[in-house]
Design an enzyme around this catalytic site. Structure first.
Site, PDB file in Angstrom:
ATOM      1  N   ASP A  37      69.474 -75.822 -53.675  1.00 40.12           N
ATOM      2  CA  ASP A  37      70.673 -76.461 -53.042  1.00 40.12           C
ATOM      3  C   ASP A  37      71.447 -77.224 -54.277  1.00 40.12           C
ATOM      4  O   ASP A  37      70.889 -77.583 -55.426  1.00 40.12           O
ATOM      5  CB  ASP A  37      70.311 -77.613 -51.949  1.00 40.12           C
ATOM      6  CG  ASP A  37      71.537 -77.854 -51.082  1.00 40.12           C
ATOM      7  OD1 ASP A  37      71.162 -77.558 -49.935  1.00 40.12           O
ATOM      8  OD2 ASP A  37      72.584 -78.134 -51.569  1.00 40.12           O
ATOM      9  N   ALA A  39      73.043 -80.037 -53.902  1.00 38.17           N
ATOM     10  CA  ALA A  39      72.647 -81.251 -53.581  1.00 38.17           C
ATOM     11  C   ALA A  39      71.383 -81.613 -53.754  1.00 38.17           C
ATOM     12  O   ALA A  39      70.201 -80.634 -53.525  1.00 38.17           O
ATOM     13  CB  ALA A  39      73.228 -81.717 -52.082  1.00 38.17           C
ATOM     14  N   PHE A  75      70.423 -70.154 -46.504  1.00 35.88           N
ATOM     15  CA  PHE A  75      71.052 -71.101 -45.682  1.00 35.88           C
ATOM     16  C   PHE A  75      71.927 -71.908 -46.712  1.00 35.88           C
ATOM     17  O   PHE A  75      72.393 -72.963 -45.930  1.00 35.88           O
ATOM     18  CB  PHE A  75      69.948 -72.061 -45.165  1.00 35.88           C
ATOM     19  CG  PHE A  75      69.241 -71.426 -43.822  1.00 35.88           C
ATOM     20  CD1 PHE A  75      68.316 -70.185 -44.035  1.00 35.88           C
ATOM     21  CD2 PHE A  75      69.505 -71.807 -42.570  1.00 35.88           C
ATOM     22  CE1 PHE A  75      67.931 -69.780 -42.937  1.00 35.88           C
ATOM     23  CE2 PHE A  75      68.738 -71.477 -41.444  1.00 35.88           C
ATOM     24  CZ  PHE A  75      68.037 -70.151 -41.672  1.00 35.88           C
ATOM     25  N   GLY A  76      72.291 -71.554 -47.844  1.00 37.31           N
ATOM     26  CA  GLY A  76      73.250 -72.306 -48.466  1.00 37.31           C
ATOM     27  C   GLY A  76      74.717 -71.747 -48.227  1.00 37.31           C
ATOM     28  O   GLY A  76      74.807 -71.060 -47.606  1.00 37.31           O
ATOM     29  N   TYR A 139      85.207 -69.605 -42.393  1.00 42.13           N
ATOM     30  CA  TYR A 139      84.036 -69.796 -42.612  1.00 42.13           C
ATOM     31  C   TYR A 139      83.177 -68.566 -41.724  1.00 42.13           C
ATOM     32  O   TYR A 139      82.426 -67.860 -42.260  1.00 42.13           O
ATOM     33  CB  TYR A 139      83.561 -71.340 -41.840  1.00 42.13           C
ATOM     34  CG  TYR A 139      81.964 -71.167 -41.445  1.00 42.13           C
ATOM     35  CD1 TYR A 139      81.016 -71.408 -42.594  1.00 42.13           C
ATOM     36  CD2 TYR A 139      81.604 -71.173 -40.036  1.00 42.13           C
ATOM     37  CE1 TYR A 139      79.722 -71.344 -42.080  1.00 42.13           C
ATOM     38  CE2 TYR A 139      80.398 -71.540 -39.742  1.00 42.13           C
ATOM     39  CZ  TYR A 139      79.419 -71.486 -40.596  1.00 42.13           C
ATOM     40  OH  TYR A 139      78.086 -71.636 -40.276  1.00 42.13           O
ATOM     41  N   SER A 168      73.972 -73.045 -32.139  1.00 46.17           N
ATOM     42  CA  SER A 168      74.342 -74.391 -32.480  1.00 46.17           C
ATOM     43  C   SER A 168      72.746 -74.804 -32.694  1.00 46.17           C
ATOM     44  O   SER A 168      72.066 -75.442 -31.605  1.00 46.17           O
ATOM     45  CB  SER A 168      74.869 -75.317 -31.573  1.00 46.17           C
ATOM     46  OG  SER A 168      76.049 -74.504 -31.079  1.00 46.17           O
TER      47      SER A 168
END
Ligand code: 15L
Length: 277
Positions: A37, A39, A75-76, A139, A168
Site C-alpha cells: 500500500d 500508506a 485492492f489498491g 472513479y 458496499s
C-alpha cells in the site's frame, strides 16, 4: 482442490478497509502474503506476511514486489469518487502496472472493481455479467477501465482475471440501498479465497453482494467458476434501514446511488437504454 496456494498471494491496498480484512482473514489460514500500500500497514503483520510501501505509479517497484506471486488481489488505488487527475495515476497507470507484473509472473489477477462501473443503470434494470458499463464517476470509469484491462490481458496474453463488482463492503449496511448492495467482510474474504484456489477462471465477472433478498438488480455472473456463494445477508437490518432513503430522485433511481448525483447537471434522466436517443 488444494486449500493453500503454491505461490504467495500479493494484496495491494493492504492498508485500506478491505485490504486489512483480507490480510487478516487469509493470513489466518497460514498463507504466504505479500502486502503493499502507499500508506503504512496499520495492524500487526500476520505470520508469513511481508509488507512494503509502494506507489502504484511505480511500475518497476510493483513488478519487483510481485516477483514469484501466483495471484494478485488488486485492492489498491483510489476507492471513492475523486477528480480525474487524482484517479489517473493510481487507478489507470496502477492497473497497467499490475497487469504487466501479472503477465511477466504468469499470475492471476483478482480486481476489486465496483458497482460504480455500472452505476448509471436504473435500479429497475436487471443486469448480468455482460451488461454495458455505465460509470457514474471518474472513479467508476477507472474501474471499467481496469475490467477492460483484464479483458485485454486475457485475450492477448492468457492472464486469468476475476473482476468483482463490489457493492458496499462495510462492517454493516447503513442505509436502504445497502440492504441490496451490502457485501459482508466474511463473504468477501471467502470469495477471495475461492478466487485464489479455483483451478481455472478465464476472464470472469462476479457481482459482489451478500445473499440479500433486496438485491434484485444483479443476476447471472461467473461465481460458479470459482465455487463461491454468499452466506451472510443484510435482511436482518431491514427493520431499522428500510426508510433510510435519500431525498434525491437521481440518487434513488440509479444503482450507483450518491455517486450519480455528484456534479450531475442533466435536467431529465438519461434513457434506461444507453443507446436510445
Ligand atoms: C465503492 O466502490 C466504494 O469504494 C465504497 O466506499 C462505497 O461507496 C461503495 O462503492 C458503495 O457504492 O456503497
Amino acid at each position: 482442490m488444494a486449500d493453500a496456494p503454491d505461490r504467495p498471494v500479493l494484496i495491494t491496498g493492504a492498508s485500506g478497509n478491505l485490504g486489512r480484512q483480507l490480510a487478516r482473514g487469509l493470513g489466518a489460514k497460514g498463507w504466504a502474503l505479500r502486502l503493499t500500500d502507499i500508506a503504512p500497514f496499520p495492524d500487526a503483520l500476520p505470520e508469513g506476511a511481508v509488507f512494503e510501501s509502494i506507489d502504484l505509479n511505480d511500475a518497476a517497484a510493483v513488478l519487483r514486489f510481485a516477483g514469484g506471486s501466483g495471484t494478485i488481489l488488486h485492492f489498491g488505488g483510489i476507492s471513492v469518487d475523486r477528480p480525474f487527475e487524482e484517479v489517473l495515476g493510481p487507478n489507470l497507470r496502477g492497473v497497467h502496472a499490475i497487469y504487466e507484473a501479472a503477465r511477466q509472473e504468469r499470475a492471476r489477477v483478482v480486481f476489486a472493481s465496483s458497482n460504480h462501473s455500472i452505476g448509471f443503470h436504473e435500479r429497475a434494470t436487471v443486469l448480468d455479467a455482460e451488461c454495458a458499463f455505465r460509470p457514474d464517476s471518474f472513479y467508476g470509469l477507472s474501474k471499467a477501465y481496469g475490467e477492460l484491462m483484464g479483458r485485454l490481458y486475457w485475450d492477448k496474453h492468457g492472464v486469468e482475471n476475476v473482476n468483482v463488482r463490489i457493492g458496499s463492503s462495510f462492517p454493516e449496511p447503513v442505509d436502504a440501498r445497502m440492504l441490496a448492495t451490502w457485501l459482508s467482510f466474511d463473504d468477501l474474504t471467502r470469495m477471495m479465497a475461492r478466487c485464489v484456489l479455483a483451478e481455472r477462471v478465464g476472464h470472469a465477472v462476479i457481482w459482489g453482494a451478500s445473499a440479500n433478498s433486496r438485491m434484485t438488480w444483479w443476476r447471472q455472473d461467473h461465481r460458479g467458476r470459482v465455487g463461491w456463494e454468499p452466506v451472510d445477508s443484510a435482511d436482518p437490518f431491514a427493520g431499522q434501514l428500510e426508510g433510510k432513503v435519500s431525498p434525491s430522485k437521481v440518487q434513488e433511481r440509479y444503482q450507483g446511488g450518491g455517486y450519480c448525483v455528484n456534479g450531475y447537471s442533466r435536467e431529465t434522466p438519461s434513457p434506461a437504454d444507453p443507446f436510445a436517443d
